[in-house]
Design an enzyme around this catalytic site. Structure first.
Site, PDB file in Angstrom:
ATOM      1  N   HIS A  48       3.062  -8.299  -1.061  1.00 34.65           N
ATOM      2  CA  HIS A  48       2.490  -7.309  -0.116  1.00 34.65           C
ATOM      3  C   HIS A  48       1.805  -8.074   1.011  1.00 34.65           C
ATOM      4  O   HIS A  48       0.733  -8.640   0.823  1.00 34.65           O
ATOM      5  CB  HIS A  48       1.469  -6.403  -0.830  1.00 34.65           C
ATOM      6  CG  HIS A  48       0.850  -5.368   0.068  1.00 34.65           C
ATOM      7  ND1 HIS A  48       0.875  -4.018  -0.223  1.00 34.65           N
ATOM      8  CD2 HIS A  48       0.202  -5.470   1.256  1.00 34.65           C
ATOM      9  CE1 HIS A  48       0.257  -3.352   0.741  1.00 34.65           C
ATOM     10  NE2 HIS A  48      -0.165  -4.212   1.651  1.00 34.65           N
ATOM     11  N   HIS A  94       1.020  -8.259   5.440  1.00 32.47           N
ATOM     12  CA  HIS A  94       1.096  -7.749   6.820  1.00 32.47           C
ATOM     13  C   HIS A  94       1.253  -8.932   7.767  1.00 32.47           C
ATOM     14  O   HIS A  94       0.344  -9.757   7.883  1.00 32.47           O
ATOM     15  CB  HIS A  94      -0.183  -6.980   7.185  1.00 32.47           C
ATOM     16  CG  HIS A  94      -0.409  -5.792   6.319  1.00 32.47           C
ATOM     17  ND1 HIS A  94       0.054  -4.533   6.639  1.00 32.47           N
ATOM     18  CD2 HIS A  94      -1.019  -5.657   5.117  1.00 32.47           C
ATOM     19  CE1 HIS A  94      -0.271  -3.681   5.679  1.00 32.47           C
ATOM     20  NE2 HIS A  94      -0.923  -4.344   4.744  1.00 32.47           N
ATOM     21  N   LYS A 141       8.248   1.952   1.560  1.00 30.46           N
ATOM     22  CA  LYS A 141       6.796   2.026   1.409  1.00 30.46           C
ATOM     23  C   LYS A 141       6.300   3.440   1.652  1.00 30.46           C
ATOM     24  O   LYS A 141       6.581   4.032   2.696  1.00 30.46           O
ATOM     25  CB  LYS A 141       6.135   1.070   2.423  1.00 30.46           C
ATOM     26  CG  LYS A 141       4.622   1.155   2.473  1.00 30.46           C
ATOM     27  CD  LYS A 141       3.972   0.508   1.266  1.00 30.46           C
ATOM     28  CE  LYS A 141       2.480   0.777   1.232  1.00 30.46           C
ATOM     29  NZ  LYS A 141       1.680  -0.429   1.143  1.00 30.46           N
ATOM     30  N   HIS A 158       1.096   2.976  -1.436  1.00 24.55           N
ATOM     31  CA  HIS A 158      -0.338   2.900  -1.136  1.00 24.55           C
ATOM     32  C   HIS A 158      -0.976   4.042  -1.911  1.00 24.55           C
ATOM     33  O   HIS A 158      -0.884   5.204  -1.515  1.00 24.55           O
ATOM     34  CB  HIS A 158      -0.608   3.026   0.370  1.00 24.55           C
ATOM     35  CG  HIS A 158      -2.059   2.842   0.692  1.00 24.55           C
ATOM     36  ND1 HIS A 158      -2.552   1.713   1.315  1.00 24.55           N
ATOM     37  CD2 HIS A 158      -3.136   3.617   0.419  1.00 24.55           C
ATOM     38  CE1 HIS A 158      -3.870   1.815   1.422  1.00 24.55           C
ATOM     39  NE2 HIS A 158      -4.245   2.962   0.891  1.00 24.55           N
ATOM     40  N   HIS A 192      -1.685  -3.092  -4.451  1.00 23.69           N
ATOM     41  CA  HIS A 192      -3.107  -3.455  -4.357  1.00 23.69           C
ATOM     42  C   HIS A 192      -4.003  -2.533  -5.181  1.00 23.69           C
ATOM     43  O   HIS A 192      -4.891  -1.871  -4.674  1.00 23.69           O
ATOM     44  CB  HIS A 192      -3.595  -3.543  -2.906  1.00 23.69           C
ATOM     45  CG  HIS A 192      -3.121  -2.444  -1.982  1.00 23.69           C
ATOM     46  ND1 HIS A 192      -3.216  -1.125  -2.288  1.00 23.69           N
ATOM     47  CD2 HIS A 192      -2.564  -2.508  -0.756  1.00 23.69           C
ATOM     48  CE1 HIS A 192      -2.728  -0.413  -1.280  1.00 23.69           C
ATOM     49  NE2 HIS A 192      -2.328  -1.225  -0.343  1.00 23.69           N
ATOM     50  N   ASP A 214      -1.952  -8.632   0.330  1.00 20.67           N
ATOM     51  CA  ASP A 214      -2.401  -7.660   1.327  1.00 20.67           C
ATOM     52  C   ASP A 214      -3.162  -8.371   2.450  1.00 20.67           C
ATOM     53  O   ASP A 214      -4.089  -7.802   3.027  1.00 20.67           O
ATOM     54  CB  ASP A 214      -3.262  -6.560   0.689  1.00 20.67           C
ATOM     55  CG  ASP A 214      -3.409  -5.350   1.600  1.00 20.67           C
ATOM     56  OD1 ASP A 214      -2.698  -5.276   2.632  1.00 20.67           O
ATOM     57  OD2 ASP A 214      -4.257  -4.493   1.290  1.00 20.67           O
TER      58      ASP A 214
HETATM   59  C1  NCD Z   1      -3.854  -2.789   6.004  1.00 23.05           C
HETATM   60  C2  NCD Z   1      -3.589  -3.066   7.493  1.00 23.05           C
HETATM   61  O1  NCD Z   1      -4.506  -3.511   8.176  1.00 23.05           O
HETATM   62  O2  NCD Z   1      -2.465  -2.860   7.948  1.00 23.05           O
HETATM   63  N1  NCD Z   1      -5.263  -2.781   5.802  1.00 23.05           N
HETATM   64  C3  NCD Z   1      -5.901  -3.022   4.634  1.00 23.05           C
HETATM   65  O3  NCD Z   1      -7.113  -2.871   4.582  1.00 23.05           O
HETATM   66  N2  NCD Z   1      -5.251  -3.420   3.570  1.00 23.05           N
HETATM   67  C4  NCD Z   1      -3.206  -1.525   5.585  1.00 23.05           C
HETATM   68  C5  NCD Z   1      -3.115  -1.350   4.110  1.00 23.05           C
HETATM   69  O4  NCD Z   1      -2.401  -2.087   3.427  1.00 23.05           O
HETATM   70  O5  NCD Z   1      -3.747  -0.435   3.574  1.00 23.05           O
HETATM   71 ZN    ZN Z   2      -1.549  -3.655   2.987  1.00 22.89          ZN
END
Ligand code: NCD
Ligand code: ZN
Length: 345
Positions: free
Chosen positions: A13, A15, A99, A136, A174, A247
């Site tokens: 996971h 970003h 997702k 999520h 998560h 995450d």
């Molecule tokens: C994530 C993001 O910033 O894209 N933020 C987070 O707090 N984890 C989004 C997410 O995975 O919920």
């Molecule tokens: Zn995330």
């Protein structure tokens, strides 16, 4: 000197964002991880197979020469998602998972799902072809206390969905509560969970006690200590249903340090060092490879990475940058608040 060698981990996971931020953060993930499940919550989101192909191309173009990294793409489920497009993207090997963001639950989730009934044809198709759904797991209902949103999601959305579509493979991403851990452990099939490094290390006091600390704010928000301990137990148990999803979610500092700061913690630089610290503390260093290197590939039906990484325990604490510079601005790195002696070599 203590050292440990494990199969090169994957991040289930992650970003990576886009543009200058993507360029800034990708090398840190590629250094320590062979593959990662790439979150599709861009603005606008990665919804179609064509979107995923274009985003994958941008990621590969941003990868520094000589580095290896395989992005495992996901599609952002909307109420307009086309089941046939999803199936094509999966069977061609382009996309690993879909997702599900409940609309309004987190960063860039406004195009997410309000009414699960509207996406049932997509979910049924996914169950049929064995394509996993990454979830999520929080309700977005403003009347539900933010610390209860995961537990309420499990009771009111996840459990009914699993009863309706038991063949659908789901990753509760998560996970942050003992409720989530217990629910996954009680499931007989088709359910697994990822756990972040930071949720193994901080509880909600890190955010709220002694002054508000926006760099510890993420979603799902860290819960009370008993939940952190349940996560630690699950992660270090070796149970094949739990694996690492960092995450890591970079936001530039001005968007974190303000009156309405963004959710997300940037951990990809020091996450493996922190994990080794956690597993050593729990006398489970021998199970780190399961959590970070073996359980995830088994769940997603992929081979274990052939490469390895080695971590060495130094006498002196290892120093990590407190922030990195990106073309979009500075991004603060997760501060584990304890000295970390493990270094990836
Ligand atoms: C994530 C993001 O910033 O894209 N933020 C987070 O707090 N984890 C989004 C997410 O995975 O919920
Ligand atoms: Zn995330």
């Amino acid at each position: 000197m203590v050292e440990i060698t494990i199969p090169k981990p994957d991040d289930w996971h992650l970003h990576l964002r886009d543009g200058a931020m993507l360029e800034g953060v990708l090398p840190y993930s590629a250094r320590h991880f062979a593959r990662a499940i790439i979150m599709p919550n861009l603005m606008p989101p990665v919804v179609t197979g064509a979107d995923a192909q274009a985003y994958r191309d941008r990621i590969m173009a941003a990868l520094p020469k000589g580095m290896q990294f395989k992005p495992l793409m996901t599609l952002y489920l909307t109420e307009g998602t086309d089941a046939a497009d999803v199936a094509r993207a999966h069977t061609s090997g382009l996309v690993t998972a879909v997702k599900l963001y409940p609309a309004g639950a987190t960063t860039n989730s406004n195009s997410g799902v309000r009414d699960l009934a509207k996406v049932m044809p997509v979910l049924e198709k996914m169950a049929e072809i064995g394509m996993p759904l990454c979830i999520h797991g929080e309700v977005a209902d403003p009347s539900v206390d933010i610390f209860d949103r995961e537990a309420v999601f499990i009771d009111t959305v996840l459990d009914p969905l699993r009863r309706t579509l038991p063949q659908l493979k789901m990753t509760l991403e998560h996970v942050t509560t003992s409720n989530g851990v217990d629910y996954v452990m009680a499931a007989d099939a088709n359910l697994a969970a990822s756990i972040t490094t930071h949720h193994l290390m901080i509880n909600r006091n890190a955010i709220l006690a002694g002054g508000i600390k926006p760099h510890y704010y993420c979603l799902p928000v860290a819960k009370r200590e008993s939940h952190r301990l349940a996560l630690r137990k699950a992660a270090t148990s070796g149970d094949s249903r739990f694996f690492l999803g960092t995450d890591s979610a970079p936001h530039v500092d001005p968007l974190k340090e303000c009156a309405c700061g963004c959710a997300g913690i940037f951990t990809s630089i020091n996450t493996l060092s922190c994990l080794a610290h956690v597993f050593e503390e729990d006398n489970a260093l021998d199970r780190l490879e399961k959590f970070a290197g073996l359980n995830g590939p088994a769940w997603y039906g992929l081979p274990v990475n052939g490469e390895t990484v080695t971590l060495i325990k130094r006498d002196q604490p290892v120093s990590f940058p407190s922030r990195i510079e990106t073309g979009d601005g500075p991004v603060t790195v997760f501060d584990p608040r304890v000295p970390i002696h493990w270094e990836v070599v």
